[in-house]
Write an enzyme that holds these catalytic residues in place. Sequence first.
Site, PDB file in Angstrom:
ATOM      1  N   TYR A   1       1.078  -1.067  -0.240  1.00  0.00           N
ATOM      2  CA  TYR A   1      -0.366  -0.084  -0.263  1.00  0.00           C
ATOM      3  C   TYR A   1       0.735   1.683  -0.354  1.00  0.00           C
ATOM      4  O   TYR A   1       2.095   1.418   0.618  1.00  0.00           O
ATOM      5  CB  TYR A   1      -1.205  -0.259   1.055  1.00  0.00           C
ATOM      6  CG  TYR A   1      -0.491  -0.075   2.808  1.00  0.00           C
ATOM      7  CD1 TYR A   1      -0.376   1.393   3.282  1.00  0.00           C
ATOM      8  CD2 TYR A   1      -0.071  -0.852   3.625  1.00  0.00           C
ATOM      9  CE1 TYR A   1       0.033   2.083   4.557  1.00  0.00           C
ATOM     10  CE2 TYR A   1       0.346  -0.406   4.538  1.00  0.00           C
ATOM     11  CZ  TYR A   1       0.261   0.723   5.638  1.00  0.00           C
ATOM     12  OH  TYR A   1       1.311   0.750   6.212  1.00  0.00           O
ATOM     13  N   CYS A   2       0.544   2.587  -0.391  1.00  0.00           N
ATOM     14  CA  CYS A   2       0.936   4.169  -0.479  1.00  0.00           C
ATOM     15  C   CYS A   2       0.006   4.636  -0.346  1.00  0.00           C
ATOM     16  O   CYS A   2      -0.963   4.214   0.982  1.00  0.00           O
ATOM     17  CB  CYS A   2       1.428   4.261  -1.547  1.00  0.00           C
ATOM     18  SG  CYS A   2       0.334   4.003  -3.250  1.00  0.00           S
ATOM     19  N   ARG A   3      -0.119   5.672  -0.723  1.00  0.00           N
ATOM     20  CA  ARG A   3      -1.433   6.906  -0.245  1.00  0.00           C
ATOM     21  C   ARG A   3      -2.762   7.261  -0.765  1.00  0.00           C
ATOM     22  O   ARG A   3      -3.295   6.807  -0.766  1.00  0.00           O
ATOM     23  CB  ARG A   3      -0.459   8.346  -0.637  1.00  0.00           C
ATOM     24  CG  ARG A   3      -1.332   9.617  -0.059  1.00  0.00           C
ATOM     25  CD  ARG A   3      -0.693  10.656  -0.472  1.00  0.00           C
ATOM     26  NE  ARG A   3      -1.430  12.349  -0.795  1.00  0.00           N
ATOM     27  CZ  ARG A   3      -1.996  12.077  -1.711  1.00  0.00           C
ATOM     28  NH1 ARG A   3      -2.037  11.880  -2.573  1.00  0.00           N
ATOM     29  NH2 ARG A   3      -2.917  13.711  -1.866  1.00  0.00           N
TER      30      ARG A   3
END
Length: 101
Positions: A64-66
């Site tokens: 995951y990221c932003r």
Amino acid sequence: MQTITAEELKARLDAGEKLNIVDVREPHEHADFNIGGTLVPLGKIQTMQADELDEFKDQELIVYCRSGNRSGQACLILDTLGFTNTKNLVGGMLYWQEKIG
């Protein structure tokens, strides 16, 4: 690369599943808010210095990221490095915070 939704991931976390989760954001983003993933910034993956992930090559690895963009890139890179079961969290932490809280 496959995808996983925030709702699916939250349900699995709530069920107590042992998951391999990786946060590819920068350290300050991880410090602000995270869901417990191991921090391995995208830059480390791009330069193939993410040796700490090697043990997960044949296991599910949720990234995951932003917003889902960097984690998508990370999944593609990891796939080319021989990872067999990467999953990108759709919408990233923005969606998570909006829908899950």
